[in-house]
Design a protein around this motif. Sequence first.
Motif, PDB file in Angstrom:
ATOM      1  N   TRP A 184       0.855  -1.181   0.000  1.00  0.00           N
ATOM      2  CA  TRP A 184       0.000   0.000   0.000  1.00  0.00           C
ATOM      3  C   TRP A 184       0.893   1.234   0.000  1.00  0.00           C
ATOM      4  O   TRP A 184       1.993   1.219   0.557  1.00  0.00           O
ATOM      5  CB  TRP A 184      -0.891   0.038   1.236  1.00  0.00           C
ATOM      6  N   GLU A 236      -3.063   3.659  -2.535  1.00  0.00           N
ATOM      7  CA  GLU A 236      -2.699   2.954  -3.757  1.00  0.00           C
ATOM      8  C   GLU A 236      -2.403   1.508  -3.372  1.00  0.00           C
ATOM      9  O   GLU A 236      -1.702   1.250  -2.402  1.00  0.00           O
ATOM     10  CB  GLU A 236      -1.456   3.584  -4.384  1.00  0.00           C
ATOM     11  N   ARG A 237      -2.924   0.565  -4.135  1.00  0.00           N
ATOM     12  CA  ARG A 237      -2.702  -0.855  -3.854  1.00  0.00           C
ATOM     13  C   ARG A 237      -1.912  -1.496  -4.983  1.00  0.00           C
ATOM     14  O   ARG A 237      -2.237  -1.309  -6.152  1.00  0.00           O
ATOM     15  CB  ARG A 237      -4.040  -1.594  -3.695  1.00  0.00           C
ATOM     16  N   TYR A 238      -0.891  -2.249  -4.616  1.00  0.00           N
ATOM     17  CA  TYR A 238      -0.062  -2.944  -5.591  1.00  0.00           C
ATOM     18  C   TYR A 238      -0.015  -4.424  -5.209  1.00  0.00           C
ATOM     19  O   TYR A 238       0.468  -4.781  -4.135  1.00  0.00           O
ATOM     20  CB  TYR A 238       1.336  -2.349  -5.633  1.00  0.00           C
ATOM     21  N   HIS A 251       5.320  -0.834  -8.824  1.00  0.00           N
ATOM     22  CA  HIS A 251       5.127   0.494  -8.237  1.00  0.00           C
ATOM     23  C   HIS A 251       6.351   1.332  -8.593  1.00  0.00           C
ATOM     24  O   HIS A 251       7.443   1.110  -8.064  1.00  0.00           O
ATOM     25  CB  HIS A 251       4.974   0.363  -6.717  1.00  0.00           C
ATOM     26  N   LYS A 275       6.785   8.917  -0.876  1.00  0.00           N
ATOM     27  CA  LYS A 275       5.496   8.387  -0.426  1.00  0.00           C
ATOM     28  C   LYS A 275       5.654   7.690   0.924  1.00  0.00           C
ATOM     29  O   LYS A 275       6.764   7.314   1.319  1.00  0.00           O
ATOM     30  CB  LYS A 275       4.935   7.361  -1.427  1.00  0.00           C
TER      31      LYS A 275
END
Length: 227
Positions: free
Chosen positions: A142, A152-154, A160, A168
């Motif tokens: 995240w 944001e989800r990866y 990413h 971030k």
Amino acid sequence: FLAGACTVLDSIKSRWYIFDPPTLHLLCKDAIAKHGNDTASIANHIISTLSQTHPSFTINTAFSSPAAPITVDSSSGKVSGYQPNDAEWVWNNAGGAMGHMFIIHASITEYLIIFGTPLGTEGHSGRHTADDFFHILVGEQWAARAGAFEIERYAPGDVHHLPRGHVKQYKFHKGGFALELAQGWIPLMLPFGFADTFSSTLDLPTLWATVYLTGREMIKNLLHGKI
């Protein structure tokens, strides 16, 4: 003069890159498709493939213990008997986050590592002089920028990308592992990686191991002309 030289070097640094982010992304997706959540098999697939497609001096393959060699199924590629090589895996505390890493490659303009933790961690990404490509292998990462109201989800198979100079907050939710590629001026990133040793952990043996392994790989690559 110095400013001009730095500008010129910065404009041509990409000529020394040996890793292609889209190609690495495809390699990671292929490893995940073949091995699912089997992290050891994913890591072995990635490292063994890179050792076949790049000069041997550029790729460190010693991620498993030499005292207990892994066995690899010839048809499936599945790894069994994995034990970590304690001489090559090191802790990494940076920006408040903690995980462990294996250095596949380190040079003046690039590093490639496997980084993660099965426990979960959270911290500051750092503001770096390199582009960072975080290829999620297992788990979910995240992230959020300042002012963001949504995360944001990866997921596994995602990449990413954190551009140079950006920052971030990030979190490996419930643990995870990634193949991390940084491209830019790597020595300028190292103080961020070392700072927590002096402000928090005081783990000097880990600091020494990190300096030794990074320096070993950088010098080896320099001796072969890889900047």
